[in-house]
Design an enzyme around this catalytic site. Structure first.
Site, short mmCIF file in Angstrom:
data_model
loop_
_atom_site.label_atom_id
_atom_site.label_comp_id
_atom_site.label_asym_id
_atom_site.label_seq_id
_atom_site.Cartn_x
_atom_site.Cartn_y
_atom_site.Cartn_z
N GLY C 149 0.83 -1.20 0.00
CA GLY C 149 0.00 0.00 0.00
C GLY C 149 0.87 1.25 0.00
O GLY C 149 2.07 1.20 0.27
N CYS C 150 0.23 2.37 -0.30
CA CYS C 150 0.98 3.63 -0.39
C CYS C 150 1.48 4.06 0.98
O CYS C 150 2.67 4.38 1.15
CB CYS C 150 0.12 4.71 -1.04
SG CYS C 150 -1.54 4.88 -0.33
#
Lengths: 342, 342, 342, 342
Positions: C149-150
């Site tokens: 994920g970011c």
């Protein structure tokens, strides 16, 4: 073999954009980047984006540059370019000037709009206006390129083919443009701070903006006129970083139609790598061209006033300045015209 | 004693702005705020800014409103206002409509631009166009106010005095406007999301925008013409929340000068509480009028094209909608005209 | 020879960013881009930036893709990736998943945070966490990549080397992050409209955000712990298009110093092409990494509380999603790791 | 009868906000606004918003001010306030200082954080910290008010009641804040220009920011401690004009629960006109408090780390500076506390 180049005045936004493009360009080496203010410092001190580049600012040393380089980009405020252009041309380099110094053919117009005598009027006739879509052949053999201003690029590209084809009148042209704040240059000034620009929409230079005579000159050429034409150009500052939208109203001539406009654009731009003409009735949007070298043109006819309405969007730093400069360089040196730009 | 009022359709941006103003207004009680969607919920569920207000949405109940209220604001999408206006007028209330339903005098124009028959054409001649600077006397006795659109307000105020004084021609008028995103209404739509609007500049509705006939109607009145006039109006969406800038080009008539323009504006607006005319050659900026009911006008003459160039800024939600509606209410009920607005 | 690839779910922001990168990548051909919603339409209908690409959306056809492609990118909402991953893996393709489906090693954690049973728990142990700086060797031979994920990317990269070197404690870690609005996906939703996001700063998901267990899992691995660790992660939505800043506070262990931190980072990242560690006491800024695959890390020690303070910035769509996915692909297929990314 | 007041240093953003509030305040006359730089010019030259005010800048003349005024607001950079405060206090005026000069009780701390000796240390014990929610009684009789910093206001209000009630520990407090750009003051500086701030997220002053000792001082008082406490405070600059969000993590003590937090806040703030405590699990958003004097507090408990998580939003120029200063003035002079502020 790569050519060697220098960027003089590399610490502004046009310089930054040049370096963004040139550091990915496969046919060039950036030999010098100069800045009086930052001489001796790493490029990444000013633009941390370039930490991996290893580039360093030096003071501009014309002799050293002339010895090594094939081409020089001048990204200086107007009035300063001549000082470098003269010796560099003499030394046999190609000079691509992003400033306003060599755009006008008439020294009188220069004086009228810049309030001083042109420092090297003899170069004005030699300089080639660096708009490849209009002057590709002349660019090929040019020694000195005068890159168009950002507003002129966004105005001339959509209008010129319609004037050439006689579909619209050269009289009564109105250009209303909006520009992002990088267009004002990289400088500390209260009106350019975030709180003063954010949530602000403002016109400026509604009369006699310095880009006006440049647009008038090129549109008169496009119309094939010997006389001057007079247009209205109104720029606005709006809260985006990058992007120009020019909305243009033209008086339609007899016989003008959406089909004939499409035809005129097709003739002018069908093979152009960086001009997109949208289907009639579409709308252009700066967000689709920012960080690219494209000019996107939308058109329509308002039959109730017999006006042709164009909107044209570019990135002011790319097609409006540094990207176009690189496109010219590619043409001069016989590189793929899109190299470094897509 | 305070008057009682209702806001029908209070869950949009115009409704929010009405409530921002009305909850500080010293001569009114907000008796009802209605929303079909949020009926039963606290206003602060939708607009947390109003946590202290204690207001609650109800479903619109015309009978109940008619029993208690003196005046009703309609902040509905066009086409819906009539349904409420008819019974409320019949019940003797004053109706101030912020939608587009009663702005055009001609049912034919309504049909042309809104693609349906007007639902209550008989009201069009009675409705008073709610621009106090033009129709203050008629507003005083009006039962039904048609509040001007945001773009028309920003266009008519600067242009009308120059037409009336004969300084400019009614032909060839060009209006190029930019609006903040609240102007599109409060709604979930992909083109209105932050990533699609931020760093985006785009024209839309370049031909036949629904605000066009309204501007043409009022400018023809100002010019004292019996015939229709045709103008160009090009709106743009830009990344600010609030604010409209309209840049307007007009053909100067013989004898037009900066002094005579100043005179014409002085005559029209010297005593207006909400119009500021800047000194010749100044520039207006939306950021000085957002969250206020002011319209700020700047003017200049481009002698090389004989055009008068105006820029005019307002807050689209205040002078362009809800503030102007309250200004009308103040006039109708004999309140201080600036009450709640400064 | 170029490899053939497909992007399944190409109509979101991660898909757009993948295509921005892949259309310039010299070793790949984009054979399919799919979207149920836009099947049959040109890519440029959705993303006009790609007018020159000639690409067209099709409905996802696993058999056809399996026949032609070497690798598939899944850019789908979580929960949907499995449906495609299973048959594509079976057909021998490499699968690079940008969704959250295969990031957690524990099906129990998945159920706790996503409120449903994992649809293919047997793949969780096989999937390789696609963070090249941590798992380059495993990525080389992987069939299934779970791209981080970011927020986790922006948290794990700065923290992991300090845990590994024992300079900070795995207990009491606090991550406070800000993300641009593209991080929420490309969708029409009122809270994501421009007027609701502009001039707005807001926390969300302060407790139990879905990226939390992913960060905890990887930091526990980095610390070499068998037990779980518990950290605090607080995300905020702020008005930028792209960019994440994560500010991280860690309890310094005995002997921690700026020098030893520099050493730990040097050991971990000296040869990493996409991690920049700034000099001690510097500040990172998202604007220097947007539209790039870099993670920029700044560090300092607050001696009055014995905390190490890190800030780490990435572009949420590039290093936080699609750029990292391409970096993984480059590793798997033995391409230059930076191909398409600088 | 209205009191007479002066604003010394009225040309910055805090000055502008003071004047926005004071020109609508019904109990005061603005007798003087001073600015060395703009002396002699109309206020509207600097802030066109105030065209109707008729106010004019003068050079600061302490004698003249002392003769006429009852109260003076000092909106000066730190270090300059003392010069005016001393003679004005001596002349019997009330002084409300928005700078940092009199906030710290300890001259040693002042020297540590401001790198110079305090110019009037004898005033530090007399000055009352102008946070009405904490010191209303002392403010009533004060001669000299030290208005809290913007970050401290947004931190102390949410944390103090939880410390007082013993629900959280004074140790290990972490404050991560974001501020709009007006918080840096109204000045030309390259890092504050629109292109440098827009699409930028950056931490600064991660260690030893000047607002840190002020927060620590007040939280130690709230905790009833004789000793100093040490907290972490990390500010960030984000692209909004106005607004601060502070996200705060606290170690929950035994017995801490959502109910008991609600109770503690109810006890502290149930009758406060400018503090809104949201229901547990809600999220605060700066956009609901900008241009208001409200502080909005949201809270939650992360049971997996035993942390209380608070977010608190204010407008940095209103509750964080000028609005709070006016609130203090209202208390001192016995006006309605909300006069001019709602």
């Amino acid at each position: 073999m790569a050519i060697q180049l220098a960027v003089i005045g590399a610490a502004g936004y046009a310089g930054e954009e040049l370096l963004r493009i040139l550091t990915r360009h496969r046919r060039v080496d950036v030999a010098f980047i100069t800045s009086r203010k930052y001489a001796g410092q790493a490029l990444s001190n000013v633009f941390p984006r370039f930490r991996e580049s290893g580039l360093k600012f030096s003071a501009p040393d014309v002799e050293q540059i002339a010895e090594i380089c094939d081409v020089v980009f001048l990204a200086l405020p107007h009035g300063l370019a001549t000082e470098y252009a003269l010796p560099l041309l003499k030394a046999g380099l190609k000079v691509i000037d992003i400033s306003a110094d060599f755009r006008l053919k008439s020294p009188e117009k220069y004086k009228e709009y810049y309030q001083e005598d042109h420092p090297a009027a003899e170069l004005l006739s030699e300089a080639v206006y660096g708009l490849p879509e209009r002057y590709r052949e002349q660019i090929k053999g040019a020694r000195l390129i005068a890159c168009p201003g950002c507003y002129p690029t966004s105005s001339i590209l959509p209008v010129a083919p319609l004037l050439e084809s006689g579909l619209v009148s050269p009289d009564g042209i109105v250009v209303s443009s909006m520009s992002g704040v990088t267009g004002t240059g990289r400088k500390a000034a209260l009106p350019l701070t975030f709180p003063e620009c954010n949530e602000s929409l403002r016109a400026y230079g509604t009369v006699a903006h310095r880009h006006l005579p440049e647009i008038e000159q090129e549109l008169a050429f496009a119309a094939g006129l010997d006389r001057e034409i007079a247009i209205n150009f109104v720029p606005h500052l709006v809260p985006v970083n990058r992007g120009i939208n020019s909305t243009i109203l033209l008086n339609a001539n007899e016989g003008c139609s959406l089909e004939r406009i499409a035809e005129a654009y097709g003739k002018a731009y069908a093979n152009e790598p960086f001009v997109r003409v949208l289907p009639a009735g579409s709308f252009s949007d700066t967000k689709y061209v920012t960080m690219t070298n494209y000019c996107e043109i939308a058109y329509n006819i308002d039959s109730h006033t017999s006006k042709v309405i164009l909107t044209s969007v570019i990135d002011n730093l790319t097609k409006g300045a540094s990207g176009q400069a690189v496109q010219c360089m590619n043409i001069i040196f016989g590189f793929e015209e899109t190299e470094g730009l897509i």
